[in-house]
Design an enzyme around this catalytic site. Structure first.
Site, PDB file in Angstrom:
ATOM      1  N   GLY B  12     -87.813 -11.126  62.492  1.00 58.86           N
ATOM      2  CA  GLY B  12     -86.942 -10.503  61.511  1.00 58.86           C
ATOM      3  C   GLY B  12     -85.357 -10.452  62.031  1.00 58.86           C
ATOM      4  O   GLY B  12     -85.194 -10.264  63.177  1.00 58.86           O
ATOM      5  N   GLY B  14     -82.835  -9.066  60.035  1.00 66.01           N
ATOM      6  CA  GLY B  14     -81.813  -7.976  59.511  1.00 66.01           C
ATOM      7  C   GLY B  14     -80.973  -7.397  60.682  1.00 66.01           C
ATOM      8  O   GLY B  14     -80.972  -7.865  61.889  1.00 66.01           O
ATOM      9  N   PHE B 117     -71.623  12.296  53.019  1.00 64.73           N
ATOM     10  CA  PHE B 117     -72.850  11.700  52.613  1.00 64.73           C
ATOM     11  C   PHE B 117     -73.754  12.957  52.784  1.00 64.73           C
ATOM     12  O   PHE B 117     -73.497  13.593  53.265  1.00 64.73           O
ATOM     13  CB  PHE B 117     -73.085  10.717  53.698  1.00 64.73           C
ATOM     14  N   GLN B 237     -89.503   7.864  51.599  1.00 65.66           N
ATOM     15  CA  GLN B 237     -88.379   8.412  51.023  1.00 65.66           C
ATOM     16  C   GLN B 237     -88.238   7.943  49.771  1.00 65.66           C
ATOM     17  O   GLN B 237     -88.227   6.648  49.488  1.00 65.66           O
ATOM     18  CB  GLN B 237     -87.144   8.238  51.814  1.00 65.66           C
ATOM     19  N   HIS B 239     -85.460   7.586  46.782  1.00 70.98           N
ATOM     20  CA  HIS B 239     -84.048   7.811  46.967  1.00 70.98           C
ATOM     21  C   HIS B 239     -83.609   8.328  45.545  1.00 70.98           C
ATOM     22  O   HIS B 239     -84.106   7.998  44.714  1.00 70.98           O
ATOM     23  CB  HIS B 239     -83.058   6.453  47.200  1.00 70.98           C
ATOM     24  N   LEU B 249     -80.504   0.259  43.793  1.00 65.50           N
ATOM     25  CA  LEU B 249     -80.026   1.526  44.512  1.00 65.50           C
ATOM     26  C   LEU B 249     -78.495   1.828  44.018  1.00 65.50           C
ATOM     27  O   LEU B 249     -77.884   0.786  44.127  1.00 65.50           O
ATOM     28  CB  LEU B 249     -80.102   1.430  46.043  1.00 65.50           C
ATOM     29  N   THR B 251     -75.408   3.766  45.634  1.00 66.12           N
ATOM     30  CA  THR B 251     -75.255   4.631  46.788  1.00 66.12           C
ATOM     31  C   THR B 251     -74.900   6.209  46.680  1.00 66.12           C
ATOM     32  O   THR B 251     -74.374   6.736  45.692  1.00 66.12           O
ATOM     33  CB  THR B 251     -74.237   3.878  47.590  1.00 66.12           C
ATOM     34  N   GLU B 252     -75.502   6.738  47.810  1.00 62.70           N
ATOM     35  CA  GLU B 252     -75.188   8.116  47.812  1.00 62.70           C
ATOM     36  C   GLU B 252     -73.662   8.356  48.061  1.00 62.70           C
ATOM     37  O   GLU B 252     -73.290   9.548  47.806  1.00 62.70           O
ATOM     38  CB  GLU B 252     -75.883   8.752  49.034  1.00 62.70           C
ATOM     39  N   ARG B 283     -82.022  13.697  50.548  1.00 60.29           N
ATOM     40  CA  ARG B 283     -82.702  13.082  49.429  1.00 60.29           C
ATOM     41  C   ARG B 283     -84.027  13.656  48.786  1.00 60.29           C
ATOM     42  O   ARG B 283     -83.934  13.588  47.677  1.00 60.29           O
ATOM     43  CB  ARG B 283     -82.848  11.612  50.175  1.00 60.29           C
ATOM     44  N   HIS B 365     -87.598   3.970  48.625  1.00 61.63           N
ATOM     45  CA  HIS B 365     -86.615   3.554  49.425  1.00 61.63           C
ATOM     46  C   HIS B 365     -86.930   3.152  50.659  1.00 61.63           C
ATOM     47  O   HIS B 365     -86.290   2.060  51.107  1.00 61.63           O
ATOM     48  CB  HIS B 365     -85.301   4.488  49.165  1.00 61.63           C
ATOM     49  N   ARG B 407     -85.124  10.613  56.146  1.00 63.54           N
ATOM     50  CA  ARG B 407     -84.248  10.301  56.684  1.00 63.54           C
ATOM     51  C   ARG B 407     -83.074  10.529  56.080  1.00 63.54           C
ATOM     52  O   ARG B 407     -82.937  10.519  54.545  1.00 63.54           O
ATOM     53  CB  ARG B 407     -84.264   8.675  56.735  1.00 63.54           C
TER      54      ARG B 407
END
Lengths: 250, 608
Positions: B12, B14, B117, B237, B239, B249, B251-252, B283, B365, B407
């Protein structure tokens, strides 16, 4: 509404399909807000699973699904059917070898990217207090536009100079170079300028402007290339971009 | 079949994978990054609003407050030692990203700019704090790009478009992975001393999701099939602010900048559910509040099935004034700091957030659960924290567990950077002293047989039909609100679908080169396995906590449930042939080390 997709196909493994050809698919019950990517999925899932294309995030940030749609480069996930009409022609982006259907070999593209030293260089010791290097908010805005790049290759593969000469580093690599050349914290702008002053660097740009409308991120690509040209001409990045002139996205 | 040998294999590319690769290689290890996507396509790039770190660039902040918010946000299921490491390391890690050139927005003093946030507060829940460090609203994109750039600088070796399908075990240790090269269909074996999984989440289990098509949990499923447990899989979760209909999404950070959620009557309903920090509650709390409003008939639109998120400067300024704050925003500011949001809404919803509110609904999410690890990203396989030699995991596919039952926003990026880095460092140390354990005989045999079987499938059901049904039933049964009946139904359907997948599958492409048809079929097998273990874990936990909210057990039950769920796959076959079952272990206690020193960390009622 009903939409007809005309897709450029090629499958190196299958006799009879191992030369490029066009194939049409008809889709019913299409909404005008459907994305081209969703409809390619419908073709693949409902009609012909052999159709090959790349995709991931499906909302324009990963840069996987650059294609030539009705003659213009776009991300399939960012183009709605209402801007395409009932006939949609889809083919692979140009200038890179086609591997299967809409999938091209991205390696030459990434090789150009790597050639411009696309990484931050600052050999000074980090601040003694262990904190961030300071940068003026206005100076930071200088690279706001070019840091948007997602390496989708829409710009580079819309460029006639690149089609004619694959050795040309192309617009995307120059956008990346711009992002570092004009980063006031970076110390390797002279090396990058030297790379781009080579014959296959910035001067192969003929200011055709195809790259700017092709960018799905709205980056002013041609302008960025122009600023790199100026930096090469003047031998310095200083005084080329006035933060006051910077476009705000949106 | 080709075999490659490296000290360390990172699966991976990321944020977590690249960070681990960078640190393992800086520590002297010979590293290969194996990824089914080109690294810059990874979904870290879709993270928007910010990365939390108690830098205190605008106002006083402390890592301990960040740890507190993380523990409370996680509804006290987070391991407190992990939350502490997360919050403390976040400061260094974010500074380091800046040193790597990440173009953060700046304060007037030239420091990294920070925004509010959800769930992030000062002084143990007193008031919202500006902790999320941001690069416009494309922070994840900039993290991914910056780490990839640094990997190029450090000449990390990449195997792009190599899809890892199995993990190789020998002599009680992990000795590598089996991967399919997408371009050729060829099987490759990667043999090494250490393997780190950083394969992300599995949001595609659900119908409405913010996750990429490629987030199908392949790494977690491969590990699970080899007998390694999945921890806390019931905690997933949703979102609150997905774009209506698509789940993309928003964003928050929109709420961090002052955006407000409104129902059909224009009522700011979060005032009812979270009187203190309102729209910036955790969330899970906000998602449940939205569902409750929809149930009460307060939704917007002809079907009353969504609500509004409003970032119009006039709205924001009105509420800022009402709250007695001096800050004001204008269109140019919103357009600059929320550029992605504007672009997404205009493109996909035809809505201009500067002049109209955005239609939103909760969207699947983030997986709080996953492959259990300790704070050094080493995989641990039981309630005694027994380390499995050679196997590591970091990022969303891992469960440290710093996120517990829910989270906090920005903490996913913190997790990637902090635990990816710790994993990379640990690996560099480990490969120096560990011997290379040989490969077992025929390491790719089972994978090859399974692909052969898949390729020869002659059933009637196409993968997408199975996927669609699974996503629908998981959304209905194992979504924001849950109960025994709906979850049991979801589990039954998922099991039927697994059976159909095994016996009645068909797909068109029988070739080898870029056979994305077969790849999608493979990914569906992973999703089904993870959907099953999610439903089984959720059924077993008879309480409500964080992202797991049961209507038949409405209360949190600290007496019985301050434990992690460990789910093991039992059965002889690795793939779906033959009978498999899932066995649960409920003996792994939550770490309470901060509570032992500071009574403020002792579980108590969670109010915002």
């Amino acid at each position: 509404m009903e939409v007809t997709f005309r897709i450029r196909r090629y499958n190196p493994e299958e006799p009879g399909k191992n030369k490029p050809y066009w194939q049409e698919f008809t889709l019913k019950d299409v909404k005008e807000t459907d994305r081209v990517l969703e409809l390619l999925h419908r073709v693949k899932w409902e009609q012909d699973g052999t159709l090959g294309f790349r995709r991931s995030c499906s909302h324009g940030i990963c840069g996987s699904d650059a294609m030539r749609i009705n003659g213009r480069n776009a991300l399939a996930c960012k183009l709605l059917i209402r801007s395409c009409g009932p006939k949609v022609q889809v083919e692979p982006i140009l200038g890179l070898p086609v591997l299967k259907d809409l999938i091209v070999d991205m390696e030459p593209f990434f090789a150009h990217y790597r050639s411009v030293m696309p990484f931050f260089v600052n050999n000074d010791p980090v601040p003694a207090d262990g904190r961030e290097r300071l940068q003026d908010a206005e100076e930071q805005q200088i690279i706001n536009d070019t840091t948007n790049c997602i390496l989708c290759a829409c710009c580079t593969t819309s460029c006639p100079s690149f089609w004619a000469n694959g050795e040309y580093v192309g617009p995307a690599a120059m956008v990346q170079a711009h992002r570092f050349i004009f980063d006031t914290r970076d110390q390797a702008s002279q090396e990058r300028i030297a790379v781009l002053a080579e014959p296959d660097g910035v001067w192969r740009c003929r200011t055709i402007f195809n790259c700017t409308p092709a960018c799905p991120r709205g980056i002013e690509v041609t302008r960025a290339i122009g600023e790199v040209k100026l930096a090469i001409m003047r031998g310095t990045r200083e005084g080329i971009i006035n933060p006051k002139d910077i476009k705000v996205h949106g | 079949m080709q075999t490659h040998q490296f000290d360390a294999i990172i699966v991976g590319a990321g944020g977590a994978g690249l960070m681990a690769a960078l640190y393992a290689s800086k520590g002297g290890a010979n590293v290969a990054v194996v990824s089914k996507l080109y690294p810059t396509r990874s979904h870290t790039g879709a993270a928007l609003g910010g990365i939390g770190a108690a830098l205190g660039n605008y106002e006083e902040d402390k890592p301990l407050w960040h740890a507190y918010d993380t523990v409370k946000g996680g509804d006290y299921l987070a391991d407190q030692n992990a939350a502490k490491v997360l919050a403390e390391n976040a400061v260094d890690a974010v500074i380091e990203l800046e040193h790597m050139g990440l173009p953060f927005d700046r304060t007037p003093e030239g420091r990294i700019s920070q925004r509010r946030f959800g769930g992030h507060t000062s002084n143990f829940g007193e008031k919202p704090v500006r902790r999320a460090c941001h690069a416009a609203d494309r922070t994840g994109h900039m993290i991914l790009q910056t780490l990839y750039q640094q990997c190029i600088k450090n000449q990390v070796r990449f195997f792009d478009e190599f899809h890892v399908v199995d993990v190789i075990m020998n002599q009680g240790a992990c000795v590598g992975v089996v991967a399919l090269q997408l371009g050729t269909g060829e099987i490759h074996v990667f043999h090494g001393k250490a393997t780190l999984f950083a394969t992300g989440g599995w949001g595609r289990v659900w119908q409405i999701t913010s996750n990429a098509h490629t987030l199908t949990g392949d790494g977690a499923a491969a590990v699970f099939r080899r007998g390694i447990p999945m921890q806390d899989m019931e905690f997933y979760q949703f979102h609150p602010t997905g774009l209506y209909g698509l789940g993309v999404l928003l964003t928050e950070g929109i709420r961090g900048e002052g955006g407000i959620i409104l129902n059909r009557n224009g009522e700011r309903f979060m005032e009812k559910y979270a009187p203190k920090i309102k729209d910036l509650a955790s969330r899970d709390v906000v998602s449940r509040s939205i569902y409750l409003e929809l149930r009460a008939g307060n939704g917007v639109g002809p079907n009353k099935d969504y609500v509004h998120l409003d970032i119009r400067p006039s709205t924001v300024n009105r509420y800022l004034a009402e709250a007695g704050e001096t800050r004001r925003v204008d269109e140019a500011y919103v357009a600059r700091v929320l550029a992605e949001t504007l672009d997404v809404c205009r493109t996909y919803a035809g809505v201009d957030p500067l002049t109209e509110p955005m239609p939103i609904q909760p969207t699947a999410h983030y997986a709080m659960g996953g492959i259990p690890t300790n704070v050094d990203a080493e995989v641990v396989i039981d309630e005694n924290w027994t380390v499995l030699p050679g196997m590591y995991a970091a990022g969303e596919c891992a469960c440290v567990s710093c996120h517990g039952a829910n989270r906090l926003g920005t903490n996913s990026l913190v997790d990637l950077i902090v635990f990816g880095r710790r994993g990379g460092m640990k690996i560099a140390e480990y490969v120096k002293k560990a011997d290379l354990i040989p490969l077992p005989p025929n390491p790719a045999g089972e994978t090859e047989a399974e692909f052969k079987r898949l390729r020869a499938s002659k059933g009637k059901t196409r993968p997408y039909e199975i996927r669609k049904q699974m996503q629908k039933v998981m959304m209905e049964g194992v979504g924001v609100f849950r109960d025994e009946k709906a979850m049991q139904n979801a589990l039954n359907v998922v099991r039927e679908l697994r059976e159909r997948y095994r016996t009645d599958l068909t797909f068109d492409d029988r070739g080898y080169k870029y056979n994305t048809d077969a790849l999608e079929a493979w990914e569906l097998g992973c999703l089904l396995d993870l959907a099953e273990v999610t439903a089984v874990s959720a059924l077993e936990r008879k309480e409500s906590r964080g992202g797991h909210s049961r209507e038949d057990y409405k209360d949190r039950d600290d007496k019985n449930w301050l434990v992690h769920t460990l789910a093991y796959r039992k059965g002889s076959a690795v793939y779906q042939e033959g009978q498999t079952s899932i066995e649960l272990n409920l003996k792994k206690k939550v770490d309470m080390s901060l509570a032992a020193e500071d009574p403020r960390f002792i579980p108590k009622e969670r109010v915002y």
